[in-house]
Design a protein around this motif. Structure first.
Motif, short mmCIF file in Angstrom:
data_model
loop_
_atom_site.label_atom_id
_atom_site.label_comp_id
_atom_site.label_asym_id
_atom_site.label_seq_id
_atom_site.Cartn_x
_atom_site.Cartn_y
_atom_site.Cartn_z
N LYS A 1 -6.92 3.51 -0.32
CA LYS A 1 -6.46 2.30 0.56
C LYS A 1 -7.73 1.85 1.38
O LYS A 1 -8.73 2.68 1.38
CB LYS A 1 -5.56 3.06 1.63
CG LYS A 1 -4.27 3.35 1.07
CD LYS A 1 -3.35 3.84 2.03
CE LYS A 1 -1.83 4.34 1.18
NZ LYS A 1 -0.70 4.59 2.14
N CYS A 2 -7.74 0.48 1.94
CA CYS A 2 -9.10 0.11 2.45
C CYS A 2 -8.30 -0.50 3.90
O CYS A 2 -7.22 -1.01 4.03
CB CYS A 2 -9.51 -0.98 1.83
SG CYS A 2 -10.72 -1.78 2.40
N LYS A 3 -9.01 0.18 5.12
CA LYS A 3 -8.76 -0.24 6.42
C LYS A 3 -9.79 -1.11 6.74
O LYS A 3 -10.99 -1.00 6.67
CB LYS A 3 -8.74 1.06 7.22
CG LYS A 3 -8.57 0.67 8.69
CD LYS A 3 -8.65 1.99 9.48
CE LYS A 3 -10.00 1.92 10.13
NZ LYS A 3 -10.09 3.04 11.36
N PRO B 1 -6.28 6.26 5.57
CA PRO B 1 -7.29 5.83 6.74
C PRO B 1 -6.86 6.29 7.81
O PRO B 1 -5.74 6.42 8.33
CB PRO B 1 -7.29 4.44 6.55
CG PRO B 1 -6.71 4.16 4.93
CD PRO B 1 -5.68 5.11 4.70
N ILE C 1 -4.32 -2.69 6.30
CA ILE C 1 -4.54 -1.60 5.34
C ILE C 1 -4.28 -2.61 4.11
O ILE C 1 -3.06 -2.99 4.01
CB ILE C 1 -3.92 -0.43 5.28
CG1 ILE C 1 -4.83 0.28 6.34
CG2 ILE C 1 -3.83 0.41 3.96
CD1 ILE C 1 -3.93 1.69 6.66
N ASP D 1 0.83 -1.18 -0.05
CA ASP D 1 0.11 -0.12 -0.13
C ASP D 1 0.82 1.19 -0.15
O ASP D 1 0.34 2.44 0.30
CB ASP D 1 -0.99 -0.01 1.21
CG ASP D 1 -0.24 0.02 2.50
OD1 ASP D 1 0.92 -0.21 2.75
OD2 ASP D 1 -1.03 0.49 3.45
N THR E 1 -5.97 -3.35 13.13
CA THR E 1 -6.43 -3.03 11.88
C THR E 1 -5.32 -3.38 10.80
O THR E 1 -4.21 -3.66 11.11
CB THR E 1 -6.63 -1.60 11.61
OG1 THR E 1 -5.54 -0.97 12.16
CG2 THR E 1 -7.94 -1.11 12.64
#
Ligand SMILES: Cc1cc2nc3c(=O)[nH]c(=O)nc-3n(C[C@H](O)[C@H](O)[C@H](O)COP(=O)(O)OP(=O)(O)OC[C@H]3O[C@@H](n4cnc5c(N)ncnc54)[C@H](O)[C@@H]3O)c2cc1C
Length: 384
Positions: A222-224, A302, A336, A205, A334
């Motif tokens: 980006k995806c968290k 994020p 990402i 990422d 978490t």
């Protein structure tokens, strides 16, 4: 010829790979299998990216029909070959998708009729309860049983894969090295220059350090994701578990026409889960604890926070699907990953001997080995 750190004048390796996540390591394996000497460079002292934060769930069933599904089948086979050699335990085999609504059962019925349903079994509620009582406490209407999946413990599997590549495949892995620039003759790094005739960049990422314009052109963000570890529920799950929410998220189901009716029902009944990208995956570790997730929140950067309300939505789905109170949460984290709206991965060629490869979806653990084989074939001039 440029001076380099590994060998004075001359090349450091046949191929330099930037990034020691699953995608970089998969490229190192594919190179080694071609008889090429790979040098992997990573800025971190230990694996810290998406590859060690995920479920370790090598998902086949539910992947998008076509290339993604085929890559998942192939990558699953490579995991199967490599895991015993690398001392990686395959902790679970297979997947059980629990459908608790008529609309979700209809999606599973349609899926079972596709090519991808081969080898899977669709059970009604009574049959599910008879064969898998621990999975049927939530009284599912239907249960899709897939034999195709594998599950490893990523935080152990990734370091073991790296150690095995070094010990037996002639791969060199150097850490604490930031790669700052890539050209056709090699890479410039915080530890000097390394030369090689081929370079593969797998930056996870990180969109800004290498080839930022090319990465931006792919429309990435980006995806968290929120992840939880729950205490041992006191029984062994016979397979990984997914539920209704996954059927509108995983494209192998979600692109079926029958998913539309389910989406309407979920919008009415589970709006908060859909708004937070929540769906359910439950896998079990060697000590009996469960890894449970996840949620999806998108953004350029994020935020680092893990609101309890989102975790509660995941646990609510756990309770509904499995029909038991969630055991106590013993860890939270978490992760990402790179995400693009219209593609699951991309492979770009900044130069004939350089490839920039990124998985832009939550499928890297499931597809990396196959993607890497394709990249090596391309670099060696074997595919168009
Ligand atoms: C919570 C979560 C759950 C997931 N669940 C699943 C799942 O169930 N199944 C599945 O298939 N996939 C899943 N995924 C997706 C999967 O984990 C990713 O697609 C995959 O790990 C991406 O691998 P990678 O090697 O590209 O990235 P990473 O693992 O992030 O590795 C990239 C590496 O590159 C290094 N790097 C970057 N830039 C540089 C530079 N300039 N110089 C040196 N080093 C650099 C970084 O330090 C890092 O180590 C999940 C992801 C998350 C976060």
């Amino acid at each position: 010829m440029a001076r380099n750190r590994a060998g004075g004048m001359g090349k450091a390796a046949d191929v330099i790979i930037v990034g020691a996540g699953i995608l970089g390591l998969a490229h190192a394996l594919a190179a080694a299998r071609r008889g090429l000497k790979a040098l992997v460079l990573d800025r971190d002292a230990q694996a810290n990216g998406a590859s060690v934060r995920n479920f370790g769930f090598v998902t086949v069933t539910g992947q998008q029909a076509g290339a993604c599904w085929r890559r998942a089948m192939r990558s699953r086979d490579v995991w199967e070959e490599v895991a015993p050699q690398a001392g990686i335990e395959v902790l679970q085999h297979g997947l059980a998708v629990l459908a608790r609504r008529a609309e979700s059962a209809a999606v599973l019925e349609a899926f079972a009729r596709t090519e991808m349903g081969a080898g899977c079994a669709l059970l009604d509620g009574a049959e599910a309860a008879r064969r898998f009582p621990d999975l049927a406490r939530g009284a599912p209407r239907a249960l899709l049983w897939s034999p195709h999946e594998r599950r490893v413990e990523s935080r152990e599997a990734i370091p073991r894969l790296a150690a095995w590549l070094e010990a037996t495949q002639g791969v060199a892995i150097r850490r604490n090295i930031l790669v700052r620039g890539v050209d056709e003759a090699g890479v410039d790094t915080s530890a000097g220059r390394f030369a090689a005739p081929r370079i593969v960049v797998c930056p996870g990422d990180d969109f800004l350090t290498l080839f930022p314009e090319r990465i931006a052109a792919q429309g990435v963000t980006k995806c968290k994701l929120h992840m939880l570890r729950l205490a041992d529920p006191g029984f062994r799950l016979p397979a990984a578990v997914m539920s209704d929410l996954g059927l509108v998220r995983y494209l192998g189901y979600a692109e079926l026409p029958q998913a539309e009716a389910l989406r309407h029902v979920l919008l009415r009944e589970q709006r908060a889960q859909l708004d937070n990208g929540v769906h359910l995956i439950v896998v079990q570790s060697a000590d009996g604890s469960l890894v449970v997730g996840d949620s999806h929140h998108y953004g350029t950067t994020p935020d680092p926070f893990q609101p309890e309300a989102v975790d509660a939505l995941i646990l609510e789905e756990f309770r509904a699907a499995l029909g038991i109170a969630p055991p106590p949460v013993i860890a939270r984290w978490t992760g990402i990953y790179a995400s693009a709206p219209d593609r699951l991965m991309f492979r770009d060629a900044p130069a004939p001997n350089i490839r920039l490869v990124m998985v832009t979806s939550g499928t890297g653990a499931s597809t990396a080995f196959a993607i890497a084989e394709e990249t090596l074939a391309e670099l060696l001039g074997e595919s168009a």
